[in-house]
Design an enzyme around this catalytic site. Structure first.
Site, PDB file in Angstrom:
ATOM      1  N   SER A   8       0.851  -1.192   0.000  1.00 40.87           N
ATOM      2  CA  SER A   8       0.000   0.000   0.000  1.00 40.87           C
ATOM      3  C   SER A   8       0.881   1.234   0.000  1.00 40.87           C
ATOM      4  O   SER A   8       1.650   1.465   0.942  1.00 40.87           O
ATOM      5  CB  SER A   8      -0.887   0.006   1.248  1.00 40.87           C
ATOM      6  OG  SER A   8      -1.444   1.300   1.396  1.00 40.87           O
ATOM      7  N   HIS A  31      -1.086  -1.207  -4.333  1.00 36.13           N
ATOM      8  CA  HIS A  31      -2.373  -0.917  -3.703  1.00 36.13           C
ATOM      9  C   HIS A  31      -2.474   0.591  -3.439  1.00 36.13           C
ATOM     10  O   HIS A  31      -1.616   1.173  -2.775  1.00 36.13           O
ATOM     11  CB  HIS A  31      -2.457  -1.704  -2.399  1.00 36.13           C
ATOM     12  CG  HIS A  31      -3.747  -1.593  -1.656  1.00 36.13           C
ATOM     13  ND1 HIS A  31      -4.844  -2.391  -1.934  1.00 36.13           N
ATOM     14  CD2 HIS A  31      -4.126  -0.800  -0.620  1.00 36.13           C
ATOM     15  CE1 HIS A  31      -5.834  -2.086  -1.103  1.00 36.13           C
ATOM     16  NE2 HIS A  31      -5.429  -1.115  -0.300  1.00 36.13           N
ATOM     17  N   ASP A  33      -4.854   3.593  -1.966  1.00 31.77           N
ATOM     18  CA  ASP A  33      -5.992   3.874  -1.091  1.00 31.77           C
ATOM     19  C   ASP A  33      -6.579   5.241  -1.404  1.00 31.77           C
ATOM     20  O   ASP A  33      -5.956   6.274  -1.146  1.00 31.77           O
ATOM     21  CB  ASP A  33      -5.530   3.831   0.373  1.00 31.77           C
ATOM     22  CG  ASP A  33      -5.193   2.429   0.829  1.00 31.77           C
ATOM     23  OD1 ASP A  33      -6.075   1.552   0.720  1.00 31.77           O
ATOM     24  OD2 ASP A  33      -4.052   2.209   1.277  1.00 31.77           O
ATOM     25  N   MET A  35      -9.353   7.879  -0.448  1.00 28.96           N
ATOM     26  CA  MET A  35     -10.245   8.221   0.674  1.00 28.96           C
ATOM     27  C   MET A  35     -10.824   9.611   0.445  1.00 28.96           C
ATOM     28  O   MET A  35     -10.120  10.507  -0.041  1.00 28.96           O
ATOM     29  CB  MET A  35      -9.463   8.228   1.987  1.00 28.96           C
ATOM     30  CG  MET A  35      -8.716   6.940   2.266  1.00 28.96           C
ATOM     31  SD  MET A  35      -7.974   6.993   3.917  1.00 28.96           S
ATOM     32  CE  MET A  35      -6.889   5.556   3.842  1.00 28.96           C
ATOM     33  N   HIS A  64      -8.266   0.789  -4.040  1.00 28.36           N
ATOM     34  CA  HIS A  64      -9.165   0.545  -2.909  1.00 28.36           C
ATOM     35  C   HIS A  64      -9.908   1.848  -2.624  1.00 28.36           C
ATOM     36  O   HIS A  64      -9.342   2.783  -2.075  1.00 28.36           O
ATOM     37  CB  HIS A  64      -8.325   0.089  -1.701  1.00 28.36           C
ATOM     38  CG  HIS A  64      -9.118  -0.128  -0.449  1.00 28.36           C
ATOM     39  ND1 HIS A  64      -8.519  -0.284   0.784  1.00 28.36           N
ATOM     40  CD2 HIS A  64     -10.459  -0.231  -0.233  1.00 28.36           C
ATOM     41  CE1 HIS A  64      -9.460  -0.450   1.709  1.00 28.36           C
ATOM     42  NE2 HIS A  64     -10.640  -0.422   1.116  1.00 28.36           N
ATOM     43  N   MET A  66     -12.240   3.982  -0.703  1.00 23.36           N
ATOM     44  CA  MET A  66     -12.946   4.186   0.573  1.00 23.36           C
ATOM     45  C   MET A  66     -13.704   5.500   0.435  1.00 23.36           C
ATOM     46  O   MET A  66     -13.343   6.540   1.020  1.00 23.36           O
ATOM     47  CB  MET A  66     -11.924   4.231   1.720  1.00 23.36           C
ATOM     48  CG  MET A  66     -11.391   2.846   2.061  1.00 23.36           C
ATOM     49  SD  MET A  66      -9.842   2.891   2.986  1.00 23.36           S
ATOM     50  CE  MET A  66      -8.694   3.031   1.622  1.00 23.36           C
ATOM     51  N   MET A 135     -11.383  -6.425   5.255  1.00 22.57           N
ATOM     52  CA  MET A 135     -10.585  -5.431   5.991  1.00 22.57           C
ATOM     53  C   MET A 135     -10.196  -6.005   7.349  1.00 22.57           C
ATOM     54  O   MET A 135     -11.054  -6.474   8.102  1.00 22.57           O
ATOM     55  CB  MET A 135     -11.379  -4.143   6.185  1.00 22.57           C
ATOM     56  CG  MET A 135     -11.564  -3.295   4.928  1.00 22.57           C
ATOM     57  SD  MET A 135     -10.035  -2.762   4.141  1.00 22.57           S
ATOM     58  CE  MET A 135      -9.262  -1.784   5.436  1.00 22.57           C
ATOM     59  N   GLY A 140      -9.256   3.654   6.864  1.00 23.01           N
ATOM     60  CA  GLY A 140      -9.020   5.076   7.092  1.00 23.01           C
ATOM     61  C   GLY A 140      -7.566   5.438   7.329  1.00 23.01           C
ATOM     62  O   GLY A 140      -7.128   6.509   6.914  1.00 23.01           O
ATOM     63  N   GLY A 142      -3.276   3.932   7.869  1.00 24.73           N
ATOM     64  CA  GLY A 142      -2.260   2.896   7.918  1.00 24.73           C
ATOM     65  C   GLY A 142      -1.722   2.766   9.335  1.00 24.73           C
ATOM     66  O   GLY A 142      -2.042   3.569  10.214  1.00 24.73           O
ATOM     67  N   GLY A 143      -0.925   1.737   9.538  1.00 18.42           N
ATOM     68  CA  GLY A 143      -0.217   1.579  10.803  1.00 18.42           C
ATOM     69  C   GLY A 143      -1.053   1.095  11.973  1.00 18.42           C
ATOM     70  O   GLY A 143      -0.623   1.181  13.116  1.00 18.42           O
ATOM     71  N   ASP A 173      -6.278  -6.592   4.250  1.00 21.06           N
ATOM     72  CA  ASP A 173      -5.696  -5.255   4.219  1.00 21.06           C
ATOM     73  C   ASP A 173      -5.775  -4.648   5.612  1.00 21.06           C
ATOM     74  O   ASP A 173      -6.879  -4.452   6.138  1.00 21.06           O
ATOM     75  CB  ASP A 173      -6.473  -4.396   3.207  1.00 21.06           C
ATOM     76  CG  ASP A 173      -5.953  -2.976   3.097  1.00 21.06           C
ATOM     77  OD1 ASP A 173      -4.874  -2.677   3.633  1.00 21.06           O
ATOM     78  OD2 ASP A 173      -6.647  -2.161   2.433  1.00 21.06           O
ATOM     79  N   GLY A 174      -4.592  -4.343   6.159  1.00 22.15           N
ATOM     80  CA  GLY A 174      -4.521  -3.669   7.450  1.00 22.15           C
ATOM     81  C   GLY A 174      -3.762  -4.473   8.478  1.00 22.15           C
ATOM     82  O   GLY A 174      -4.161  -5.598   8.811  1.00 22.15           O
ATOM     83  N   GLY A 175      -2.635  -3.927   8.941  1.00 16.99           N
ATOM     84  CA  GLY A 175      -1.865  -4.590   9.995  1.00 16.99           C
ATOM     85  C   GLY A 175      -1.188  -5.872   9.559  1.00 16.99           C
ATOM     86  O   GLY A 175      -0.884  -6.726  10.404  1.00 16.99           O
ATOM     87  N   GLY A 195       1.316  -2.087   4.039  1.00 18.49           N
ATOM     88  CA  GLY A 195       1.788  -0.713   3.893  1.00 18.49           C
ATOM     89  C   GLY A 195       3.049  -0.474   4.685  1.00 18.49           C
ATOM     90  O   GLY A 195       4.162  -0.528   4.162  1.00 18.49           O
ATOM     91  N   SER A 196       2.889  -0.247   5.999  1.00 15.98           N
ATOM     92  CA  SER A 196       4.052   0.104   6.815  1.00 15.98           C
ATOM     93  C   SER A 196       5.096  -0.996   6.845  1.00 15.98           C
ATOM     94  O   SER A 196       6.296  -0.710   6.876  1.00 15.98           O
ATOM     95  CB  SER A 196       3.615   0.484   8.233  1.00 15.98           C
ATOM     96  OG  SER A 196       2.387  -0.074   8.571  1.00 15.98           O
TER      97      SER A 196
HETATM   98  C1  DX5 Z   1      -6.356   1.413   5.534  1.00 18.46           C
HETATM   99  C2  DX5 Z   1      -5.847   1.107   4.160  1.00 18.46           C
HETATM  100  C3  DX5 Z   1      -4.699   0.181   4.114  1.00 18.46           C
HETATM  101  C4  DX5 Z   1      -3.452   0.684   4.799  1.00 18.46           C
HETATM  102  C5  DX5 Z   1      -2.691  -0.498   5.304  1.00 18.46           C
HETATM  103  O1  DX5 Z   1      -7.582   2.056   5.442  1.00 18.46           O
HETATM  104  O2  DX5 Z   1      -6.884   0.518   3.384  1.00 18.46           O
HETATM  105  O3  DX5 Z   1      -4.410  -0.175   2.756  1.00 18.46           O
HETATM  106  O4  DX5 Z   1      -2.612   1.418   3.956  1.00 18.46           O
HETATM  107  O5  DX5 Z   1      -1.588  -0.034   5.997  1.00 18.46           O
HETATM  108  P1  DX5 Z   1      -0.809  -0.966   7.040  1.00 18.46           P
HETATM  109  O6  DX5 Z   1      -0.259  -2.128   6.287  1.00 18.46           O
HETATM  110  O7  DX5 Z   1       0.238  -0.049   7.571  1.00 18.46           O
HETATM  111  O8  DX5 Z   1      -1.809  -1.398   8.086  1.00 18.46           O
HETATM  112 ZN    ZN Z   2      -6.371  -0.339   1.431  1.00 17.52          ZN
END
Ligand code: DX5
Ligand code: ZN
Length: 223
Positions: A8, A31, A33, A35, A64, A66, A135, A140, A142-143, A173-175, A195-196
């Site tokens: 991401s 990926h 995002d 928003m 993605h 949102m 999800m 909303g 990252g991290g 997606d997420g964490g 992402g992170s």
């Molecule tokens: C959150 C995003 C994710 C986010 C994931 O709303 O949809 O794609 O970037 O980031 P990490 O991997 O840091 O949780």
């Molecule tokens: Zn995402």
């Protein structure tokens, strides 16, 4: 089975997006995002930026969305040439219509479920989709930390996809990191957003390879 790692770019340097995409050229898809500060309490980027990313990215884009009103916006994102466009079930009044508009424009159609959204209403719609995004954090930001209580929903979807014989990808997606990717792979995910964990690594490319190896090890152990 084929597994995909989709970093991401939300965790990348927004002042240097072309260079950041170059760091993840060994990934499967990038990926992105989107928003709108309405569907989620955060704002990232929109159509003009996605159009440029599409032109300079070494790998295909996995969008993605949102955002509210996917009926209006999702087809416009598909028209950028994106490989995959995912919109949120909670934002769509007619998800099948949106999915068909994406496929008509040559994009893979994805539907995303927030952690609290059940899969049951969507199982019969699986033939209309190319991907379901489970999800693993509240959308909303990252991290955030992986929400493990979403895994039974993923397994329900994995069983339904297998029983149907359809080629529907299951994305998380997420964490997602070195520890949680194993849990998600065992529960049936085949497409992993990180992402992170990727952009925070000294070598993003090495971390992508590492995550892919971990996912492969755990997916094959289970399925
Ligand atoms: C959150 C995003 C994710 C986010 C994931 O709303 O949809 O794609 O970037 O980031 P990490 O991997 O840091 O949780
Ligand atoms: Zn995402």
């Amino acid at each position: 089975m084929v597994l995909r790692i989709n970093p991401s770019i939300l965790a990348s340097d927004f002042a240097n997006l072309e260079a950041e995409l170059g760091r993840i050229a060994n990934a499967d898809l990038a990926h992105v995002d989107v928003m709108d500060n309405h569907f989620v309490p955060n704002l990232t980027l929109g159509l003009p930026v996605v159009e440029r990313l599409q032109q300079v990215s070494p790998i295909p884009l996995d969008l993605h969305l949102m955002i509210d009103d996917p009926e209006h916006w999702a087809p416009l994102y598909a028209e950028t040439g994106a490989y995959s466009v995912t919109f949120h079930a909670e934002a769509a009044s007619d998800p099948v219509r949106v999915a068909r508009s994406l496929r008509e424009r040559g994009a893979r159609a994805g539907i995303a479920l927030k952690p609290g959204t059940e899969a049951s209403d969507y199982l019969e719609l699986l033939p209309e989709f190319d991907m379901v995004l489970v999800m693993t954090v509240e959308p909303g930001f990252g991290g955030q930390s992986f929400i493990a209580s979403t895994m039974p929903k993923l397994t329900v979807l994995a069983d339904a996809v297998r029983a149907s014989g359809l080629d529907v990808w299951l994305q998380v997606d997420g964490g997602i990191n070195d520890d949680t990717i194993a849990i998600a792979a065992e529960a049936g995910a085949d497409t992993f957003v990180a992402g992170s964990s990727v952009f925070g690594a000294e070598s993003a490319a090495a971390q992508i390879d590492h995550l892919r190896a971990l996912a492969t090890q755990h997916a094959h152990g289970h399925r």
